[in-house]
Write an enzyme that holds these catalytic residues in place. Sequence first.
Site, PDB file in Angstrom:
ATOM      1  N   GLY A 252       0.758  -1.250   0.000  1.00  0.00           N
ATOM      2  CA  GLY A 252       0.000   0.000   0.000  1.00  0.00           C
ATOM      3  C   GLY A 252       0.781   1.289   0.000  1.00  0.00           C
ATOM      4  CD  GLU A 294       0.779  -9.457   1.128  1.00  0.00           C
ATOM      5  OE1 GLU A 294       0.567 -10.653   1.268  1.00  0.00           O
ATOM      6  OE2 GLU A 294      -0.139  -8.623   0.972  1.00  0.00           O
ATOM      7  N   PRO A 295       4.812  -5.077  -0.370  1.00  0.00           N
ATOM      8  CG  PRO A 295       6.977  -4.188  -0.343  1.00  0.00           C
ATOM      9  CD  PRO A 295       6.136  -5.286   0.245  1.00  0.00           C
ATOM     10  N   GLY A 296       4.019  -3.595  -3.514  1.00  0.00           N
ATOM     11  CA  GLY A 296       4.038  -3.800  -4.960  1.00  0.00           C
ATOM     12  C   GLY A 296       4.433  -2.499  -5.636  1.00  0.00           C
ATOM     13  NE  ARG A 334      -2.464   2.977 -11.269  1.00  0.00           N
ATOM     14  CZ  ARG A 334      -2.397   4.138 -10.687  1.00  0.00           C
ATOM     15  NH1 ARG A 334      -1.823   5.146 -11.293  1.00  0.00           N
ATOM     16  NH2 ARG A 334      -2.896   4.321  -9.496  1.00  0.00           N
ATOM     17  CE1 TYR A 338      -8.316   1.616 -10.132  1.00  0.00           C
ATOM     18  CE2 TYR A 338      -6.183   1.890 -11.156  1.00  0.00           C
ATOM     19  CZ  TYR A 338      -7.172   1.079 -10.652  1.00  0.00           C
ATOM     20  OH  TYR A 338      -6.989  -0.281 -10.657  1.00  0.00           O
ATOM     21  CB  CYS A 365     -11.920   3.597 -30.824  1.00  0.00           C
ATOM     22  SG  CYS A 365     -10.847   3.501 -32.237  1.00  0.00           S
ATOM     23  CD  GLU A 366     -13.618   3.167 -24.749  1.00  0.00           C
ATOM     24  OE1 GLU A 366     -14.332   3.926 -24.051  1.00  0.00           O
ATOM     25  OE2 GLU A 366     -13.891   1.985 -24.989  1.00  0.00           O
ATOM     26  CE1 TYR A 394      -1.251  -3.525  -8.811  1.00  0.00           C
ATOM     27  CE2 TYR A 394      -0.274  -1.526  -7.943  1.00  0.00           C
ATOM     28  CZ  TYR A 394      -0.692  -2.825  -7.766  1.00  0.00           C
ATOM     29  OH  TYR A 394      -0.557  -3.416  -6.537  1.00  0.00           O
TER      30      TYR A 394
HETATM   31  N1  LLP Z   1      -1.207  -7.131  -0.752  1.00  0.00           N
HETATM   32  C1  LLP Z   1      -2.490  -7.259  -1.083  1.00  0.00           C
HETATM   33  C2  LLP Z   1      -3.310  -8.235  -0.391  1.00  0.00           C
HETATM   34  C3  LLP Z   1      -3.039  -6.462  -2.112  1.00  0.00           C
HETATM   35  O1  LLP Z   1      -4.315  -6.619  -2.431  1.00  0.00           O
HETATM   36  C4  LLP Z   1      -2.217  -5.523  -2.788  1.00  0.00           C
HETATM   37  C5  LLP Z   1      -2.762  -4.708  -3.861  1.00  0.00           C
HETATM   38  C6  LLP Z   1      -0.878  -5.423  -2.394  1.00  0.00           C
HETATM   39  C7  LLP Z   1      -0.408  -6.230  -1.376  1.00  0.00           C
HETATM   40  C8  LLP Z   1       0.071  -4.461  -3.049  1.00  0.00           C
HETATM   41  O2  LLP Z   1      -0.315  -3.141  -2.860  1.00  0.00           O
HETATM   42  P1  LLP Z   1       0.647  -1.945  -3.340  1.00  0.00           P
HETATM   43  O3  LLP Z   1       1.886  -1.979  -2.482  1.00  0.00           O
HETATM   44  O4  LLP Z   1       0.957  -2.159  -4.757  1.00  0.00           O
HETATM   45  O5  LLP Z   1      -0.164  -0.715  -3.117  1.00  0.00           O
HETATM   46  N2  LLP Z   1      -4.578  -1.477  -9.813  1.00  0.00           N
HETATM   47  C9  LLP Z   1      -4.562  -0.491  -8.739  1.00  0.00           C
HETATM   48  C10 LLP Z   1      -3.946  -1.035  -7.483  1.00  0.00           C
HETATM   49  C11 LLP Z   1      -4.631  -2.263  -6.972  1.00  0.00           C
HETATM   50  C12 LLP Z   1      -3.978  -2.816  -5.742  1.00  0.00           C
HETATM   51  C13 LLP Z   1      -4.566  -4.138  -5.393  1.00  0.00           C
HETATM   52  N3  LLP Z   1      -3.958  -4.774  -4.266  1.00  0.00           N
HETATM   53  C14 LLP Z   1      -3.831   0.756  -9.217  1.00  0.00           C
HETATM   54  O6  LLP Z   1      -3.376   0.766 -10.352  1.00  0.00           O
HETATM   55  O7  LLP Z   1      -3.745   1.748  -8.506  1.00  0.00           O
END
Ligand code: LLP
Length: 442
Positions: A252, A294-296, A334, A338, A365-366, A394
């Site tokens: 997050g 769990e960072p993404g 995105r 969003y 085409c949008e 993402y």
């Molecule tokens: N752990 C869980 C259980 C999650 O559901 C997520 C993201 C993460 C970790 C990683 O979160 P992060 O560190 O990336 O914020 N597509 C959207 C974001 C969806 C996130 C879904 N879950 C966007 O482009 O903003």
Amino acid sequence: MTTANQSLKPITTKINENGHLEIGGCDVVSLAEKYGTPLYVFDEETIRTIACQYKKAFNNYPKVSMLYASKAFMTKAIVRILDEEGFGFDMVSGGEIYTAYKAGGNMKKSLFNGNNKSYDELQMAVEFGVGLVSVDNFLELALLNDVAKSNNKVVDILLRVTPGIECHTHEYIQTGHLDSKFGFDLTQVDEAVELIIDEYKNLNLIGLHAHIGSQIFETSIYYDEVNVLLKEMGRLKEKYGLNLTHINLGGGLGIKYTDKDCPPSIDEIAEKIISSIKENAPKYNVESPEIHIEPGRSIIGTSGVTLYTVGSSKQVPKGKKYVAVDGGMADNPRPSLYQAVYTAEVANRPEDEKTETVTIAGRFCESGDILIKDVKMPVLEEGDILCFYDTGAYGYSMSSNYNRVLKPAAVLVNNSQSDIIIDREDYEHLVSLDRIPARLEK
Ligand code: LLP
């Protein structure tokens, strides 16, 4: 200390002697020439730096596991890099499990997550030795117990709970609030625990899991999340004598998409998490747990940019000027999903004065396929290369073939070297899964 998620650009970005943008020692305009556009470019140094910053921030806490949230962007090369950095993988589908496995990711350190895992996917997770499953609901408890039993295994699990914490991010990317599709409501935890104790002998409950949302800027949320999970651990200890040892806090942490964004550093988040454990674990009479993070987005977002070539322009009489590029909502949904805002520069002349306000439109085409609204740019011309920052997370992972447009390539840059990590699709690839029923053949 500032950390790389607080930087707008990959940390190796500079302007080189040709007056062009340079990332990872590579001239960005040359990358566009060599590989074509649209092109995703990932800077290895930024990825590794931020991975190290995560490890350093939690250095003082003895029990931490870092899991990369693969959904942000996963390819075999990214698995290799993060595996080398000691990360496990948070995976949410058979496809992500398969990719991690094929690339030699550490399955034991990894976690399977998701709100509707299929029997086959659970089977695959158990077979490939995924270390932990975060169970989301009652059906999954039963399915996973079946799978584990038929494999003669006892599977370690977490229970995913909704902690009832709201964050101020886009409503589509909030997950920790009470009315969420993810996880057990706290009022349902006892029923789940009793089922595990009484019936599901092939499941070994070791902890709790929560994820509040994504692109979060408020550090206090992590303090509160830890508090809720520890309180629940204490309650379960008292009621059932359960000694849970793990809490998974999800991901997050936000990144900087524009100059206006001020995300906290990784150290600030770590400080909140660790201080919440120190203050609250004794309060609820529980041992300090092992934590999973769990960072993404914050791992991969800043490292990635997208290059586009400028094509047609349209000046609406007495209205906006639209400048179209050769990609858009299919490689980066995105902005339309969003209302996400991005920062872009002209890679071939980043120092030119920004004299015109334009809207950068995609090629799909949008009408909603707008990448940036009303942004000051130098006067853009056909052939200019635009570099969009912070598209690493993402972007590719949510890309599509809308309008039957080919998915772009992705390259990894480091020390003046560039390597393809995902090939550009070609038209044959695009039709390769299509089938014509015999009765329609010519
Ligand atoms: N752990 C869980 C259980 C999650 O559901 C997520 C993201 C993460 C970790 C990683 O979160 P992060 O560190 O990336 O914020 N597509 C959207 C974001 C969806 C996130 C879904 N879950 C966007 O482009 O903003």
